[in-house]
Design an enzyme around this catalytic site. Structure first.
Site, mmCIF file in Angstrom:
data_model
loop_
_atom_site.group_PDB
_atom_site.id
_atom_site.type_symbol
_atom_site.label_atom_id
_atom_site.label_comp_id
_atom_site.label_asym_id
_atom_site.label_seq_id
_atom_site.Cartn_x
_atom_site.Cartn_y
_atom_site.Cartn_z
ATOM 1 N N CYS A 34 0.645 -1.224 0.097
ATOM 2 C CA CYS A 34 0.047 -0.008 0.089
ATOM 3 C C CYS A 34 0.860 1.143 0.068
ATOM 4 O O CYS A 34 1.700 1.452 0.904
ATOM 5 C CB CYS A 34 -1.166 -0.023 1.444
ATOM 6 S SG CYS A 34 -2.070 1.246 1.294
ATOM 7 N N GLY A 141 -1.373 -5.312 -11.844
ATOM 8 C CA GLY A 141 -1.324 -3.981 -12.349
ATOM 9 C C GLY A 141 -1.852 -3.608 -13.910
ATOM 10 O O GLY A 141 -1.225 -4.550 -14.679
ATOM 11 N N ASP A 142 -2.818 -2.839 -14.136
ATOM 12 C CA ASP A 142 -3.397 -2.610 -15.175
ATOM 13 C C ASP A 142 -3.931 -3.882 -16.296
ATOM 14 O O ASP A 142 -4.081 -4.040 -17.160
ATOM 15 C CB ASP A 142 -2.085 -2.415 -16.394
ATOM 16 C CG ASP A 142 -1.403 -1.012 -15.870
ATOM 17 O OD1 ASP A 142 -1.975 -0.230 -15.184
ATOM 18 O OD2 ASP A 142 -0.232 -0.987 -16.368
ATOM 19 N N ARG A 165 -8.585 -2.477 -10.025
ATOM 20 C CA ARG A 165 -9.397 -1.340 -10.390
ATOM 21 C C ARG A 165 -10.390 -1.714 -11.614
ATOM 22 O O ARG A 165 -11.429 -1.450 -11.754
ATOM 23 C CB ARG A 165 -8.540 -0.203 -11.017
ATOM 24 C CG ARG A 165 -8.013 0.471 -9.860
ATOM 25 C CD ARG A 165 -6.972 1.639 -10.389
ATOM 26 N NE ARG A 165 -6.162 0.983 -11.029
ATOM 27 C CZ ARG A 165 -5.009 1.736 -11.835
ATOM 28 N NH1 ARG A 165 -5.225 3.004 -11.998
ATOM 29 N NH2 ARG A 165 -4.172 1.037 -12.398
HETATM 30 C C1 LIG Z 1 -9.181 1.408 -4.097
HETATM 31 C C2 LIG Z 1 -8.146 0.501 -3.913
HETATM 32 C C3 LIG Z 1 -8.190 -0.060 -3.125
HETATM 33 C C4 LIG Z 1 -6.909 -1.232 -2.893
HETATM 34 N N1 LIG Z 1 -6.629 -1.692 -1.742
HETATM 35 C C5 LIG Z 1 -5.767 -2.867 -1.625
HETATM 36 C C6 LIG Z 1 -5.704 -3.461 -0.523
HETATM 37 O O1 LIG Z 1 -6.342 -3.347 0.674
HETATM 38 N N2 LIG Z 1 -4.715 -4.508 -0.363
HETATM 39 C C7 LIG Z 1 -4.144 -4.684 -1.546
HETATM 40 O O2 LIG Z 1 -3.163 -5.686 -1.552
HETATM 41 N N3 LIG Z 1 -4.104 -4.090 -2.534
HETATM 42 C C8 LIG Z 1 -5.040 -2.954 -2.809
HETATM 43 N N4 LIG Z 1 -5.089 -2.220 -3.805
HETATM 44 C C9 LIG Z 1 -4.232 -2.431 -4.879
HETATM 45 C C10 LIG Z 1 -4.472 -3.476 -6.027
HETATM 46 O O3 LIG Z 1 -4.717 -4.712 -5.376
HETATM 47 C C11 LIG Z 1 -3.672 -3.499 -7.222
HETATM 48 O O4 LIG Z 1 -2.280 -3.992 -6.892
HETATM 49 C C12 LIG Z 1 -3.356 -2.382 -7.743
HETATM 50 O O5 LIG Z 1 -4.483 -1.470 -8.139
HETATM 51 C C13 LIG Z 1 -2.975 -2.544 -9.180
HETATM 52 O O6 LIG Z 1 -3.776 -3.216 -10.273
HETATM 53 P P1 LIG Z 1 -4.630 -2.383 -11.171
HETATM 54 O O7 LIG Z 1 -3.629 -1.562 -11.989
HETATM 55 O O8 LIG Z 1 -5.153 -3.575 -12.015
HETATM 56 O O9 LIG Z 1 -5.790 -1.707 -10.713
HETATM 57 C C14 LIG Z 1 -6.080 -1.196 -3.943
HETATM 58 C C15 LIG Z 1 -6.352 -0.563 -5.255
HETATM 59 C C16 LIG Z 1 -7.166 0.205 -5.136
HETATM 60 C C17 LIG Z 1 -7.513 1.040 -6.505
#
Ligand SMILES: Cc1cc2nc3c(=O)[nH]c(=O)nc-3n(C[C@H](O)[C@H](O)[C@H](O)COP(=O)(O)O)c2cc1C
Length: 280
Positions: A34, A141-142, A165
């Site tokens: 995080c 990621g993405d 996301r």
């Molecule tokens: C609103 C939000 C809350 C998230 N909360 C967590 C969390 O509690 N624990 C965690 O491991 N990752 C959390 N993430 C990160 C996501 O698991 C992920 O690694 C990150 O968004 C990248 O993936 P994406 O580009 O496909 O969104 C969060 C992401 C977002 C956007």
């Protein structure tokens, strides 16, 4: 269902892990990813990527507390920043985690410093998977569409993908990705199917947040869900305008009563290594 732990003090992790086990979670995950300011300033989440000894102490405490039949897993970003020290720390924690008996590691290909600016580095994920050999690595990621999940699997060789996301306002993405992986054709949910899921989401949120607070959170999700509606622009506007739970339910009645085919939400910034074409 996995429960995730985040904290600063290694001593707190064992007792916290025990509580998650007692609550019945099937997997216990540790958050070293995080990047949120409040989390970093309290030395939690991604902060641990800068202190491998503390990170490994936390991992040992959790693994030693959780019964052997329950998997313990880890979530990491690819480092604190782009320095070589950060990369060394990453691999020290990554290798040390498997050596301490963790079952899988999810790697988000952005640094903590990067937050969400710029793409997730899928080349790094490929390197990590090659380094890990038979060990289970999950990529993050993405992942905004089923196609991007297939692309990540193909490009990086990771064992699984962790959608984030891309699932906000589109919980159908999981089934669609599974279908696409099996070579089936996929289509977006129609308006009636969308309504069923959106209504169920609203009811769960109302139970959890209560009548007063439900509007705020569901307004946000309504805006995300609107992307799947054939008249997305008008529906989005309608969700933006809601002020009360009653207004919100009226939007559902107005726009989700008549059935029509849905659409896939557009992907604005696909990963450079994905085959996806950006929405115009
Ligand atoms: C609103 C939000 C809350 C998230 N909360 C967590 C969390 O509690 N624990 C965690 O491991 N990752 C959390 N993430 C990160 C996501 O698991 C992920 O690694 C990150 O968004 C990248 O993936 P994406 O580009 O496909 O969104 C969060 C992401 C977002 C956007």
């Amino acid at each position: 269902v996995g429960g995730q732990l985040m904290g600063s003090e290694p001593e707190e992790f064992g007792p916290a892990a025990r509580r998650l086990v007692e609550s019945g979670f099937h997997v216990i995950d540790i958050n070293f990813g995080c990047p949120v300011k409040k989390v970093m300033s309290r030395c939690r989440g991604g902060y641990h990527l800068s202190q491998p000894e503390v990170a490994l102490d936390i991992i040992s405490r959790v693994r030693d507390t959780v019964p052997a039949e329950i998997p313990v897993t880890l979530k990491m970003r690819r480092g604190i920043d782009d320095s070589s020290e950060s990369a060394d720390n990453f691999f020290m924690i990554f290798d040390g985690a498997y050596a301490r008996g963790l079952s899988a590691i999810t790697v988000h290909g952005r640094t903590v410093d990067q937050k969400y600016v710029g793409p997730s580095n899928w080349e790094f994920l490929k390197q990590v998977k090659q380094h890990a050999g038979e060990k289970t690595v999950i990529g993050s990621g993405d992942l905004f569409s089923p196609q991007s999940c297939l692309d990540m699997l193909r490009v990086t060789g990771v064992d699984g993908v962790s959608i984030a996301r891309g699932a906000i306002g589109n919980p159908w993405i999981f089934q669609q990705t599974a279908d696409l992986l099996r070579g089936k054709s996929i289509s977006p949910p129609d308006v009636t199917e969308q309504r069923e899921v959106i209504s169920a989401h609203f009811e769960l949120a109302r139970e959890f947040y209560g009548d007063k607070k439900v509007c705020n959170t569901m307004r946000k999700f309504g805006i995300f869900y609107s992307e799947l509606h054939p008249q997305y622009a008008e529906v989005k506007k309608a969700f933006i305008a809601v002020k009360t739970a009653a207004d919100w339910l009226k939007v559902l009645d107005q726009w989700y009563t008549e059935n029509a085919p849905g659409r896939f939400p557009p992907v604005e910034k696909p990963n450079p290594l994905s085959l996806e074409t950006p929405a115009v």
